[in-house]
Design a protein around this motif. Sequence first.
Motif, PDB file in Angstrom:
ATOM      1  N   TYR A  22       1.142  -1.037   0.320  1.00 13.99           N
ATOM      2  CA  TYR A  22      -0.127  -0.092   0.163  1.00 13.99           C
ATOM      3  C   TYR A  22       0.681   0.958   0.114  1.00 13.99           C
ATOM      4  O   TYR A  22      -0.135   2.292  -0.765  1.00 13.99           O
ATOM      5  N   MET A  23       2.128   1.078   0.876  1.00 13.79           N
ATOM      6  CA  MET A  23       3.234   2.170   0.804  1.00 13.79           C
ATOM      7  C   MET A  23       3.751   2.591  -0.554  1.00 13.79           C
ATOM      8  O   MET A  23       4.005   3.542  -0.947  1.00 13.79           O
ATOM      9  N   LEU A  25       2.317   1.869  -3.724  1.00 11.62           N
ATOM     10  CA  LEU A  25       1.048   2.074  -4.700  1.00 11.62           C
ATOM     11  C   LEU A  25       1.292   4.192  -4.216  1.00 11.62           C
ATOM     12  O   LEU A  25       0.458   4.714  -4.858  1.00 11.62           O
ATOM     13  N   GLY A  26       1.157   4.412  -2.935  1.00 15.32           N
ATOM     14  CA  GLY A  26       1.012   5.995  -2.249  1.00 15.32           C
ATOM     15  C   GLY A  26       2.078   6.388  -3.522  1.00 15.32           C
ATOM     16  O   GLY A  26       2.564   7.886  -3.146  1.00 15.32           O
ATOM     17  N   GLN A  27       3.352   5.930  -3.528  1.00 14.85           N
ATOM     18  CA  GLN A  27       4.970   6.760  -3.899  1.00 14.85           C
ATOM     19  C   GLN A  27       4.327   7.115  -5.778  1.00 14.85           C
ATOM     20  O   GLN A  27       5.144   8.140  -6.036  1.00 14.85           O
ATOM     21  N   ILE A  28       3.586   6.274  -6.463  1.00 11.23           N
ATOM     22  CA  ILE A  28       3.895   6.339  -7.642  1.00 11.23           C
ATOM     23  C   ILE A  28       2.918   6.653  -8.362  1.00 11.23           C
ATOM     24  O   ILE A  28       2.521   7.016  -9.239  1.00 11.23           O
ATOM     25  N   VAL A  29       1.675   7.515  -7.154  1.00 15.37           N
ATOM     26  CA  VAL A  29       0.963   8.606  -7.833  1.00 15.37           C
ATOM     27  C   VAL A  29       1.579   9.940  -7.709  1.00 15.37           C
ATOM     28  O   VAL A  29       2.046   9.436  -7.323  1.00 15.37           O
ATOM     29  N   PRO A  30       1.017  10.597  -8.999  1.00 20.37           N
ATOM     30  CA  PRO A  30       1.708  12.167  -8.780  1.00 20.37           C
ATOM     31  C   PRO A  30       1.907  12.459  -7.388  1.00 20.37           C
ATOM     32  O   PRO A  30       0.180  12.673  -6.580  1.00 20.37           O
ATOM     33  N   GLN A  31       2.863  12.796  -6.825  1.00 14.80           N
ATOM     34  CA  GLN A  31       2.865  13.503  -5.618  1.00 14.80           C
ATOM     35  C   GLN A  31       2.617  15.633  -5.712  1.00 14.80           C
ATOM     36  O   GLN A  31       3.401  15.941  -6.302  1.00 14.80           O
TER      37      GLN A  31
ATOM     38  N   TRP B 354      -6.317  11.797  -5.781  1.00 13.89           N
ATOM     39  CA  TRP B 354      -5.348  11.071  -5.818  1.00 13.89           C
ATOM     40  C   TRP B 354      -5.248   9.917  -4.889  1.00 13.89           C
ATOM     41  O   TRP B 354      -5.349   8.647  -4.963  1.00 13.89           O
ATOM     42  N   LEU B 358      -6.279   5.553  -4.203  1.00 14.08           N
ATOM     43  CA  LEU B 358      -5.422   4.271  -3.434  1.00 14.08           C
ATOM     44  C   LEU B 358      -6.892   4.030  -2.457  1.00 14.08           C
ATOM     45  O   LEU B 358      -6.501   2.494  -2.398  1.00 14.08           O
ATOM     46  N   ILE B 412      -1.013   8.972 -15.129  1.00 12.41           N
ATOM     47  CA  ILE B 412       1.405   9.221 -14.895  1.00 12.41           C
ATOM     48  C   ILE B 412       1.548   8.388 -16.510  1.00 12.41           C
ATOM     49  O   ILE B 412       1.183   7.134 -17.054  1.00 12.41           O
ATOM     50  N   TRP B 558      -4.708  -0.111   7.583  1.00 11.97           N
ATOM     51  CA  TRP B 558      -4.797   0.922   6.500  1.00 11.97           C
ATOM     52  C   TRP B 558      -5.990   1.973   5.832  1.00 11.97           C
ATOM     53  O   TRP B 558      -5.400   3.292   5.418  1.00 11.97           O
ATOM     54  N   SER B 591       2.354  15.606   0.847  1.00  8.08           N
ATOM     55  CA  SER B 591       2.476  14.873  -0.382  1.00  8.08           C
ATOM     56  C   SER B 591       2.069  13.790  -0.070  1.00  8.08           C
ATOM     57  O   SER B 591       1.860  13.578   1.341  1.00  8.08           O
ATOM     58  N   LEU B 592       1.077  12.971  -0.992  1.00  6.60           N
ATOM     59  CA  LEU B 592       0.468  11.700  -0.650  1.00  6.60           C
ATOM     60  C   LEU B 592       1.669  10.391  -0.229  1.00  6.60           C
ATOM     61  O   LEU B 592       0.736   9.430   0.362  1.00  6.60           O
ATOM     62  N   GLY B 593       2.593  10.469  -0.901  1.00  6.69           N
ATOM     63  CA  GLY B 593       3.877   9.223  -1.169  1.00  6.69           C
ATOM     64  C   GLY B 593       4.481   9.712   0.888  1.00  6.69           C
ATOM     65  O   GLY B 593       4.642   8.684   1.225  1.00  6.69           O
ATOM     66  N   THR B 596       1.527   8.298   3.316  1.00  8.58           N
ATOM     67  CA  THR B 596       0.971   6.988   2.926  1.00  8.58           C
ATOM     68  C   THR B 596       2.436   6.537   3.977  1.00  8.58           C
ATOM     69  O   THR B 596       2.392   5.123   4.694  1.00  8.58           O
ATOM     70  N   GLN B 597       3.915   6.815   3.736  1.00  6.13           N
ATOM     71  CA  GLN B 597       4.608   6.851   4.761  1.00  6.13           C
ATOM     72  C   GLN B 597       4.027   6.145   6.247  1.00  6.13           C
ATOM     73  O   GLN B 597       4.882   5.817   6.770  1.00  6.13           O
ATOM     74  N   SER B 600       2.129   3.952   6.985  1.00  2.04           N
ATOM     75  CA  SER B 600       2.409   3.029   6.817  1.00  2.04           C
ATOM     76  C   SER B 600       3.035   2.709   8.334  1.00  2.04           C
ATOM     77  O   SER B 600       2.976   1.310   9.242  1.00  2.04           O
TER      78      SER B 600
END
Lengths: 161, 643
Positions: A22-23, A25-31, B354, B358, B412, B558, B591-593, B596-597, B600
């Motif tokens: 899941y993490m 997935l969160g990295q590959i979407v636009p940031q 976005w 998820l 993307i 999650w 950011s979403l990234g 998500t960290q 997690s």
Amino acid sequence: MKLSVPMPLRLVLLVLGTTAFYMYLGQIVPQKESHPPPPVLINAEMTTEDLVTVGAELASGKGQCLVGCHTVGQSGPLRYPDLDGIGGRAATQVDGLSDLEYLAQSLYEPAVFIVPGFADGMQAINQPPINLSDDEIKAVIAWLQSLGGTPNVTLDTDLGY
Amino acid sequence: MTRNRILFGIGVLAFVSVIVTVRLGGFLVDNEYRQPDRQVAAQEELGEAELVPRQQGIADEQAADEAEARARPYEEAEYRTVPFVGSRVTVWVLAQLHLLFAAFVLAVPLFAFIIEFVGYVKKEERYNKLAYEFTKLLSVSFSMTATFGAFLTFALIILYPKFTNYLMHIFSPTFLPYVLLFFLEALFLYSYYYGWGKFGPRMHLFLGFMLNIVGTAIMFIANAWLTFMMSPGKRDDIDGDGVPDFVSAVSESGALLSLRDAFFNFTWMPINIHRIIANVAFGGSIAAAYAAFRYLQAKSDEERAHFDWMGYVGNFVAIIAFLPLPFAGYYLAAEIYAFSQTLGIQMMGGTFSWLFVLQAALIGNLFLGANYYLWLGMGRMEGGVHFQKFIKWLLIAIALCFAVWATPRYAISSVSEIAAMGGSSHPQLSYLGQMSAKNTAVNILILSTYMSFLLYRRTGRQSIHPHRQLLTRAQAIVFSSAAALVIFYGVYGYFVDSATRIRFAIPQVYSVLAALVVITVIDLPLYRNAAQSGETKWGRIPAVSQYALIFIALSFTWLMGLMGYVRSGLRQEWHVYGVILDTSPDAYTPSLGFATQVVSVTVLIFFGLIGVVFWLSSLSGKKDYAPGAAAEDGGRLEGGQAA
């Protein structure tokens, strides 16, 4: 030889693997980090042309006009009216209102006149959370006038609000 | 005995190590190098209290620090920081952990009470035992909730003192009732748990009922605090023009105008409803994970049968609560839009758009996991082969819906791909990224999952109802009509304006809800006293099904973390939306990234702690320590199911 993974290790791998998936997935979407809009300074010496420039900044920043609500130069199914050419047609939208009066009313009292085919939903932009000052609203009006019309608003213009 | 000796030896060694370290440190300080002419002895000979340079330096520093402290006026800190991690992430993780445990503690009594009530009505002891098994998890979880609640409160006071003070100014009248309710919660929870079998059934059910009432009231108060931050007021048609006006609960400077409006603010009730349902779904999934954990540890068929049944019930609770959850989410989102178009657009079409891709992946996995578990469960029943032919069609429907829901509107893409597509959206697939397709997909997902459950319920059973054919056909017609209506509105949505398209979600939702209710109402008499073609063999299910239950619990956790981020992040740079600006260095939306960290890490901490809860709860079933028995097997505490 059959390799047997102990149950606790399987559970740990399941927890780590699922979380990592899941993490990932969160990295590959636009940031995108969304920062507060920078302050826009308006001073008394600004001309109408200066206000147009400032108004454009406000429209896509603090004013949030172009953040998912309005568009400029788009067609098809729209959430709210496209602003392309608004400066030219503002004077003919509501009987008895000049372009300046119409634009001011749209910003201060957006529920008074709803463009046919669209739903009510815009908030007064002189109130929170957008909370533009009167001078900032004049700058936005100057920018709107510039979209297909001739800007004439100045900081001395009385908008009636 | 050997083990005890080793433990004792380690303890003595640790104690001696501490003493030696302290003594060594003292020795080194006392024997530091000093210039001969600065020796204390020399000072004494001189008869003056002259300090050696090091002592002089320390004294000067202390004097300077004290002078600076005295000269500095008192200033109330607005923010404080946490090194490396940052204030926001600290509060974020603590709040999320508190919320996860709180959700669990609120949910478990709800379905434990219902199961106990069913056992009382049906006069079946096994339900009572099952409810007790669920309740075992509460005691430690309650302590965890309180611990993280206290930790969060301290973190807020220390890291966001000014803002926390503001919230206290607004909501201080609600604190005393909150604390009193918390006392009552503890009273009812522990009397409910420890009083199992000690009170009469009605009295015990009353305790469970009160536990749920008090727990819900606590959540409602806490929800007022957090929803106020998102919507500090209500909407009411105060000028009589038919258009709801915003009535702020606070002035532009933040001063309180109406505690009632601050408490019963615009998003308070939608959050209450959404949280109750989500808590039950989450609590059910965690309880099912506990059962799976115990099933995998089980040594006997009897234990496996018990924990298989417990896992089934936990998962059943989770899925039944999960089915209406998208509707509750839709209601909440619609209310956020109604409160502020800006907030709504930020959520669905702006910064957070976005995130919902998820969310689709998570919910799709939840549906897949839940259906997979049900399909594996058909093997428990003799005569279950009959319905297994439908599974592949259900799987196809679920996979297609999952794919549609997870398809983004804008892909993307690399520059060459954008050139080939003629834009950032795919010419055909982007249609699946629109709201019409997604609403259709989620509604068909719900119908398909419900169909899986119906098939599972019928496995190994034969209706003996005199009108069984008619009723079964009626169910088929209702099901098909709901599916057709959902698909019709989904397709028609592409030919109307956005405002109309958004409203199409309502008949879609109602048709699915109506179908679920009508089919269930028909199914109950249809399969009452049904003929069994074989016995249900609890415990006869592949071990992989238990990992599926744990996977479902992980995905739920999650998902809660992710949605917590969007609910709180929606405010963007505001502490209280439109009233109190966040001026700290963290006043931006990450950011979403990054989010998500953080989610997690939170999920991993939670699962580490819930593992401890599971372990502690499982100790209650172990045999008491007996020195003789321990000596026989080398001093090792031996586990085993209590008789």
